[in-house]
Design an enzyme around this catalytic site. Structure first.
Site, PDB file in Angstrom:
ATOM      1  N   ASP A 227       6.850 -12.165  90.932  1.00  0.00           N
ATOM      2  CA  ASP A 227       8.199 -12.354  91.482  1.00  0.00           C
ATOM      3  C   ASP A 227       9.076 -12.967  90.390  1.00  0.00           C
ATOM      4  O   ASP A 227       8.578 -13.609  89.466  1.00  0.00           O
ATOM      5  CB  ASP A 227       8.179 -13.259  92.719  1.00  0.00           C
ATOM      6  CG  ASP A 227       9.371 -13.042  93.638  1.00  0.00           C
ATOM      7  OD1 ASP A 227       9.230 -12.335  94.658  1.00  0.00           O
ATOM      8  OD2 ASP A 227      10.464 -13.561  93.316  1.00  0.00           O
ATOM      9  N   SER A 228      10.372 -12.761  90.519  1.00  0.00           N
ATOM     10  CA  SER A 228      11.296 -13.350  89.538  1.00  0.00           C
ATOM     11  C   SER A 228      11.780 -14.727  89.989  1.00  0.00           C
ATOM     12  O   SER A 228      12.569 -15.354  89.305  1.00  0.00           O
ATOM     13  CB  SER A 228      12.495 -12.426  89.322  1.00  0.00           C
ATOM     14  OG  SER A 228      13.189 -12.259  90.540  1.00  0.00           O
ATOM     15  N   ASP A 276       7.559  -4.326  97.285  1.00  0.00           N
ATOM     16  CA  ASP A 276       8.472  -4.614  98.411  1.00  0.00           C
ATOM     17  C   ASP A 276       9.738  -5.269  97.852  1.00  0.00           C
ATOM     18  O   ASP A 276       9.921  -6.480  97.973  1.00  0.00           O
ATOM     19  CB  ASP A 276       7.744  -5.543  99.397  1.00  0.00           C
ATOM     20  CG  ASP A 276       8.614  -5.951 100.572  1.00  0.00           C
ATOM     21  OD1 ASP A 276       9.578  -5.238 100.888  1.00  0.00           O
ATOM     22  OD2 ASP A 276       8.321  -7.008 101.179  1.00  0.00           O
ATOM     23  N   CYS A 316      14.337  -2.064 102.020  1.00  0.00           N
ATOM     24  CA  CYS A 316      15.079  -2.727 103.099  1.00  0.00           C
ATOM     25  C   CYS A 316      16.572  -2.395 102.995  1.00  0.00           C
ATOM     26  O   CYS A 316      17.405  -3.098 103.548  1.00  0.00           O
ATOM     27  CB  CYS A 316      14.850  -4.236 103.057  1.00  0.00           C
ATOM     28  SG  CYS A 316      15.350  -4.985 101.510  1.00  0.00           S
TER      29      CYS A 316
END
Ligand code: SAH
Length: 372
Positions: A227-228, A276, A316
């Site tokens: 993740d960032s 995701d 999303c």
């Protein structure tokens, strides 16, 4: 009802944002009662087909009670989206329940005006220990609302516990992303966890570890979370420790595309890859570039899947529909010269119900594939 569908005369323009209004058609026939905001493109949001219906404290309490009764039927433990806007007959209102703490998002002027009644109703039907008002979503700008975060009652100062699929996660409702936890992926995480036994898992865009840690609970050999956001990875790290997964989980702070590319060049292969990402299409004008983003993500992620392994990929973006997303994934697989089969094509969990007249509000798409 959109602004270009409404006769915006001087009187209409003078209505205070958030007022409950009776909508009538050109012939004067009553249509509905709605919250009205002359400054928003979505000018009127229907509260009731009966134009004379009341939208007062007892009615708001009744709607929140009904939303709670549905979730209590769906779930055994108190971790879910309690109110999902129009589908729960409360347009503009989102409430996530993390046990004793609820997080409230009022995303429209109509809901901003009703917040005192909403908070009173939550106190009455649920009695939460603490309430976080996360009125800082960017959509509020479209309604002319300012951004703020406020707390009521006793909200714990550190991360709070969210239990999903038997895993004890950590969420930060005050300073974290959105409401602190993405409940929408619950069922997709459960499916992925069911595939994970014995596999090495790469969880890209991991946030606080939703997919990766549930895969470990499902028997995955190890999981690498990418993740960032350092803050999100820290929550994942604490949760991994709390669940006894620390030896099998690792955490990488990196930009996803760059990291996927690098690992692909290095020839890595994983039994299960999850991708995701945040929305690539925030407005309709980004549809072309965003769609290409999903295609590229599918290509880079598929290249890392071992033969016979699995890929879970999600979008999303509300503007990207199921067919367009599936098409971009198909193209990405083609670019990576990979074949396979779709095992699951699903949306959000049922605590994110969809109003039948608003099929476009079903924003989440998740495909799970096995690749050859
Ligand atoms: N899979 C998560 C939810 C992901 S939300 C779950 O199950 O809960 C999207 C995540 O992508 C966020 O945590 C955000 O910090 C991260 N993110 C956004 N842009 C990124 C980028 N360019 N590279 C890596 N991570 C990114």
């Amino acid at each position: 009802m959109f602004s270009n569908e409404i006769a915006m005369d001087e009187a209409a323009r003078a209505i205070a944002p958030g007022t409950v209004a009776r909508m009538v058609d050109a012939g004067g026939e009553a249509l509905a009662c709605a919250t009205f905001n002359p400054h928003s493109l979505i000018t009127a949001r229907v509260l009731d087909d009966d134009p004379e219906a009341a939208f007062d404290a007892p009615e708001i309490t009744a709607r929140i009670s009904a939303a709670l009764a549905l979730r209590e039927r769906l779930y055994d433990s108190p971790f879910y989206r309690l109110v999902h806007a129009e589908a729960d007959r409360l347009p503009g209102l989102v409430v996530d329940r993390h046990g004793d703490v609820v997080v409230v998002q009022a995303n429209t002027a109509g809901m901003e005006c009703c917040l005192p009644e909403v908070l009173a109703a939550l106190a009455q039907v649920l009695g939460p220990v603490g309430v976080v008002l996360r009125c800082d979503a960017s959509v509020r700008k479209l309604e002319g609302l300012e951004s703020y975060v406020r707390q009521k009652g006793a909200v714990p100062s550190g991360p709070i516990e969210v239990i999903e699929g038997g895993v004890r996660f950590r969420a930060d409702p005050t300073g974290g992303q959105k409401t602190g936890w993405y409940y929408d992926q619950r069922d997709n995480r459960g499916f992925v966890a069911g595939l994970a036994r014995g596999l090495d898992v790469l969880d890209v865009y991991s946030h606080a570890g939703g997919f990766g840690l549930r895969a470990l609970a499902g028997g995955a050999e190890r999981a690498v979370l990418i993740d960032s956001s350092d803050a999100a990875l820290e929550l994942a790290r604490i949760a991994a420790e709390a669940n006894g997964f620390a030896g099998r989980a690792s955490f990488v702070h990196a930009e996803a595309f760059r990291e996927l590319e690098r690992r692909g060049v290095a020839g890595e292969r994983w039994g299960l890859v999850v991708a995701d990402p945040p929305s690539f299409v925030k407005s309709r004008k980004d549809l072309g570039s965003g769609a290409r983003g999903y295609r590229k993500l599918a290509r880079l992620a598929a290249a890392l899947v071992a033969p016979g392994g699995f890929l879970a990929i999600a979008s999303c973006s509300y503007h990207v529909d199921t067919a367009l997303f599936a098409e971009q994934v198909r193209r990405g697989l083609g670019d990576a010269e990979r074949s396979g089969r779709i095992l699951r094509s699903a949306g959000a969990a049922p605590d994110h119900p969809v109003h039948p007249a608003l099929p476009e509000s079903a924003y989440l798409k998740c495909l799970v594939l096995q690749l050859d």
